[in-house]
Motif scaffolding. Structure first.
Motif, PDB file in Angstrom:
ATOM      1  N   PRO A 107       0.826  -1.207   0.000  1.00  0.00           N
ATOM      2  CA  PRO A 107       0.000   0.000   0.000  1.00  0.00           C
ATOM      3  C   PRO A 107       0.866   1.265   0.000  1.00  0.00           C
ATOM      4  O   PRO A 107       2.023   1.238   0.441  1.00  0.00           O
ATOM      5  CB  PRO A 107      -0.774  -0.117   1.306  1.00  0.00           C
ATOM      6  N   PRO A 108       0.323   2.376  -0.470  1.00  0.00           N
ATOM      7  CA  PRO A 108       1.061   3.642  -0.365  1.00  0.00           C
ATOM      8  C   PRO A 108       1.221   4.038   1.096  1.00  0.00           C
ATOM      9  O   PRO A 108       0.337   3.786   1.921  1.00  0.00           O
ATOM     10  CB  PRO A 108       0.184   4.632  -1.119  1.00  0.00           C
ATOM     11  N   ALA A 109       2.360   4.633   1.442  1.00  0.00           N
ATOM     12  CA  ALA A 109       2.622   5.044   2.826  1.00  0.00           C
ATOM     13  C   ALA A 109       3.625   6.186   2.825  1.00  0.00           C
ATOM     14  O   ALA A 109       4.360   6.400   1.861  1.00  0.00           O
ATOM     15  CB  ALA A 109       3.162   3.870   3.641  1.00  0.00           C
ATOM     16  N   ASP A 110       3.634   6.942   3.931  1.00  0.00           N
ATOM     17  CA  ASP A 110       4.629   8.003   4.098  1.00  0.00           C
ATOM     18  C   ASP A 110       5.999   7.423   4.453  1.00  0.00           C
ATOM     19  O   ASP A 110       7.027   8.040   4.188  1.00  0.00           O
ATOM     20  CB  ASP A 110       4.193   8.959   5.213  1.00  0.00           C
ATOM     21  N   LEU A 111       5.973   6.243   5.081  1.00  0.00           N
ATOM     22  CA  LEU A 111       7.210   5.633   5.564  1.00  0.00           C
ATOM     23  C   LEU A 111       7.038   4.119   5.623  1.00  0.00           C
ATOM     24  O   LEU A 111       5.990   3.622   6.061  1.00  0.00           O
ATOM     25  CB  LEU A 111       7.547   6.173   6.963  1.00  0.00           C
ATOM     26  N   TYR A 112       8.082   3.395   5.205  1.00  0.00           N
ATOM     27  CA  TYR A 112       8.094   1.929   5.287  1.00  0.00           C
ATOM     28  C   TYR A 112       9.142   1.505   6.303  1.00  0.00           C
ATOM     29  O   TYR A 112      10.283   1.976   6.270  1.00  0.00           O
ATOM     30  CB  TYR A 112       8.403   1.313   3.917  1.00  0.00           C
ATOM     31  N   VAL A 113       8.741   0.629   7.216  1.00  0.00           N
ATOM     32  CA  VAL A 113       9.650   0.093   8.221  1.00  0.00           C
ATOM     33  C   VAL A 113       9.922  -1.356   7.836  1.00  0.00           C
ATOM     34  O   VAL A 113       9.003  -2.180   7.783  1.00  0.00           O
ATOM     35  CB  VAL A 113       9.042   0.170   9.636  1.00  0.00           C
ATOM     36  N   ILE A 114      11.180  -1.667   7.565  1.00  0.00           N
ATOM     37  CA  ILE A 114      11.540  -2.975   7.009  1.00  0.00           C
ATOM     38  C   ILE A 114      12.180  -3.848   8.083  1.00  0.00           C
ATOM     39  O   ILE A 114      13.211  -3.493   8.666  1.00  0.00           O
ATOM     40  CB  ILE A 114      12.492  -2.815   5.803  1.00  0.00           C
ATOM     41  N   GLU A 151      11.768   2.823  -6.314  1.00  0.00           N
ATOM     42  CA  GLU A 151      10.965   4.046  -6.332  1.00  0.00           C
ATOM     43  C   GLU A 151      11.489   5.122  -5.375  1.00  0.00           C
ATOM     44  O   GLU A 151      10.894   6.188  -5.257  1.00  0.00           O
ATOM     45  CB  GLU A 151       9.514   3.719  -5.974  1.00  0.00           C
ATOM     46  N   LYS A 152      12.609   4.804  -4.690  1.00  0.00           N
ATOM     47  CA  LYS A 152      13.243   5.737  -3.738  1.00  0.00           C
ATOM     48  C   LYS A 152      12.240   6.222  -2.680  1.00  0.00           C
ATOM     49  O   LYS A 152      12.147   7.417  -2.365  1.00  0.00           O
ATOM     50  CB  LYS A 152      13.863   6.927  -4.466  1.00  0.00           C
ATOM     51  N   LEU A 153      11.493   5.273  -2.147  1.00  0.00           N
ATOM     52  CA  LEU A 153      10.527   5.595  -1.104  1.00  0.00           C
ATOM     53  C   LEU A 153      11.220   5.689   0.244  1.00  0.00           C
ATOM     54  O   LEU A 153      12.299   5.131   0.447  1.00  0.00           O
ATOM     55  CB  LEU A 153       9.423   4.527  -1.062  1.00  0.00           C
ATOM     56  N   GLU A 154      10.609   6.425   1.150  1.00  0.00           N
ATOM     57  CA  GLU A 154      11.189   6.630   2.483  1.00  0.00           C
ATOM     58  C   GLU A 154      11.116   5.325   3.283  1.00  0.00           C
ATOM     59  O   GLU A 154      10.041   4.737   3.422  1.00  0.00           O
ATOM     60  CB  GLU A 154      10.418   7.723   3.216  1.00  0.00           C
ATOM     61  N   TYR A 155      12.264   4.858   3.811  1.00  0.00           N
ATOM     62  CA  TYR A 155      12.255   3.619   4.606  1.00  0.00           C
ATOM     63  C   TYR A 155      13.267   3.714   5.744  1.00  0.00           C
ATOM     64  O   TYR A 155      14.189   4.539   5.721  1.00  0.00           O
ATOM     65  CB  TYR A 155      12.550   2.389   3.739  1.00  0.00           C
ATOM     66  N   THR A 156      13.052   2.842   6.741  1.00  0.00           N
ATOM     67  CA  THR A 156      13.962   2.793   7.881  1.00  0.00           C
ATOM     68  C   THR A 156      13.871   1.414   8.503  1.00  0.00           C
ATOM     69  O   THR A 156      13.085   0.563   8.069  1.00  0.00           O
ATOM     70  CB  THR A 156      13.607   3.892   8.909  1.00  0.00           C
TER      71      THR A 156
END
Length: 444
Positions: A70-77, A94-99
């Motif tokens: 799903p679309p999200a502001d932040l992905y926690v992996i 896609e260079k999405l924000e993750y941490t």
């Protein structure tokens, strides 16, 4: 920095990959309490974490297909995911924000007084003992613990007090951050229960593990505390590498001391009888002592701590009775290392001194199933009357190991009448063993 992203939005949409693990599920609890909208993916969802996530209103997505992310502001992996995972590859492309989960939690609790509980054994038990002590004093302590206790509704909560208790694991943080999780927590007080070789899938030897623990020691401030039992040689060797904080060697003068000679816990001129505690085994009593001393460092007198511990609910799957009738008792224990096995075995022998005890031990951790502990693993349970070893990894180390639960149960059926206590030890889903064993007992 994730901190900036979190500060930018009053309410974020956060998606956690690997959410059904105890750490990530606990993180989800805290994020929901902070007002964020949380969803999560995992390979499968199972109780009790699936029930906890459902109660939080977390959308759960089974599998990691790119189309399901799903679309999200932040992905926690989570650290169980690696390169090649479709969701991970999409996030990177896609260079999405993750941490990572540990980094995110560490940043959220930077303004708290953090008590981190580390070590090869006893982290979960000691963490919950501390939580019970603080809660008994009316302190709304925050915590994230990798287990389940009847004393608390969930395995994590944000809390409103200054204190936050975290089970501080030495396992790595994520595929993009191979530092141990506890590096991110910046504790005011660091408990080190013990250190032994474990996690052979990521560490080559004990020196690799000591290096990570020393990184953690470097993050404890000068006015902070490092607490450990003085009879732990590997921790003493670790301190030779240098420390910069207040050191508390339990068992030495001025600390809380555990004495088996007179069956007591001693502090200054006070004695507390270990017979009043609901826990069994030297290792569990050492957990209680270290929890009492750390609580004392944070303003709770040992007398009040001990009173709280006499009513301790304990931790699920730590010497837990899962079935009982007049002629049979089934005990479930979370064992993942020869030392933990030998300690549990000794506790069982002491507690059930007149009974015949059968052990069923699953070689569930990577380190055990791959044979890294050698003959010492099997010697850890020699004092039991009989042991069945279960190894479902596909790599049998010994002829007497069972690679099928059905084969084990078939042989057990012929012998079970000879035993009073069935002691099951595994650090995975023990119900796949305990439930058919209980059914077998009931059918007799």
């Amino acid at each position: 920095m994730v901190t900036n992203v979190i500060d930018k939005y009053l309410k974020m949409k956060i998606h956690i990959l690997g959410i059904c693990g105890t750490f990530m599920g606990g993180l989800a609890q805290i994020l929901v309490e902070k007002g964020h909208i949380v969803s999560g993916s995992d390979k499968q969802f199972y109780p009790p974490m699936s029930e906890q996530l459902h109660s939080l209103g977390v959308e759960m997505i089974e599998g990691y297909k790119e189309s399901d992310l799903p679309p999200a502001d932040l992905y926690v992996i989570g650290n169980a995911l690696s390169r090649g995972n479709p969701s991970v590859e999409y996030i990177l492309n896609e260079k999405l924000e993750y941490t990572s989960g540990p980094k995110m939690l560490g940043e959220m609790i930077r303004d708290r007084t953090v008590i981190a509980v580390s070590g090869t054994h006893g982290k979960t038990s000691t963490s919950f003992l501390l939580c019970e002590i603080f809660q008994a004093q009316g302190v709304d302590v925050g915590f994230l613990v990798g287990g389940v206790s009847d004393a608390f509704k969930n395995s994590a909560r944000l809390g409103t007090s200054e204190y936050f208790i975290i089970e501080a694991d030495e396992y790595d943080s994520a595929f993009f951050d191979k530092r141990s999780k506890f590096i991110h927590y910046h504790p005011n007080t660091l408990i080190i229960n013990n250190i032994e070789f474990d996690h052979a899938d990521i560490f080559n030897d004990l020196s690799d593990i000591l290096k990570q623990f020393h990184h953690a020691i470097r993050t404890v401030p000068a006015n902070g505390h490092i607490v450990f039992h003085q009879d732990e040689k590997n921790i003493l060797d670790l301190m030779e590498l240098g420390f910069w904080s207040n050191l508390h060697k339990l068992g030495s003068e001025g600390t809380i001391q555990l004495s088996f000679d007179d069956g007591s816990i001693n502090f200054e001129n006070q004695k507390f009888s270990i017979d009043d505690l609901p826990m069994h085994g030297k290792h569990n009593l050492k957990n209680a002592v270290i929890a009492m001393h750390v609580a004392f460092l944070h303003g709770i007198h040992p007398e009040h701590s001990f009173a709280a511990l006499t009513n301790s609910k304990g931790v699920k799957r730590r010497f837990e009775t899962v079935f009982q009738r007049a002629d049979k008792l089934v005990i479930d224990d979370f064992a993942h290392h020869p030392t933990a096995i030998s300690q549990t075995v000794q506790a069982a022998i002491n507690y059930f001194s007149s009974k015949r005890i059968l052990g069923i031990i699953e070689l569930a951790s990577n380190t055990m199933s791959q044979g890294y502990h050698g003959q010492g693993l099997y010697e850890s349970a020699l004092n039991l009357d009989k042991v069945y070893w279960l190894n479902l990894s596909g790599k049998k180390n010994q002829e007497f190991e069972y690679d099928s639960i059905d084969l084990l149960l078939n042989d057990l059926q012929k012998k079970i009448d000879e035993f009073d206590v069935i002691l099951i030890m595994s650090n995975k889903d023990s119900k796949k063993i305990s439930e058919p064993v209980i059914d077998l007992i009931k059918s007799k």
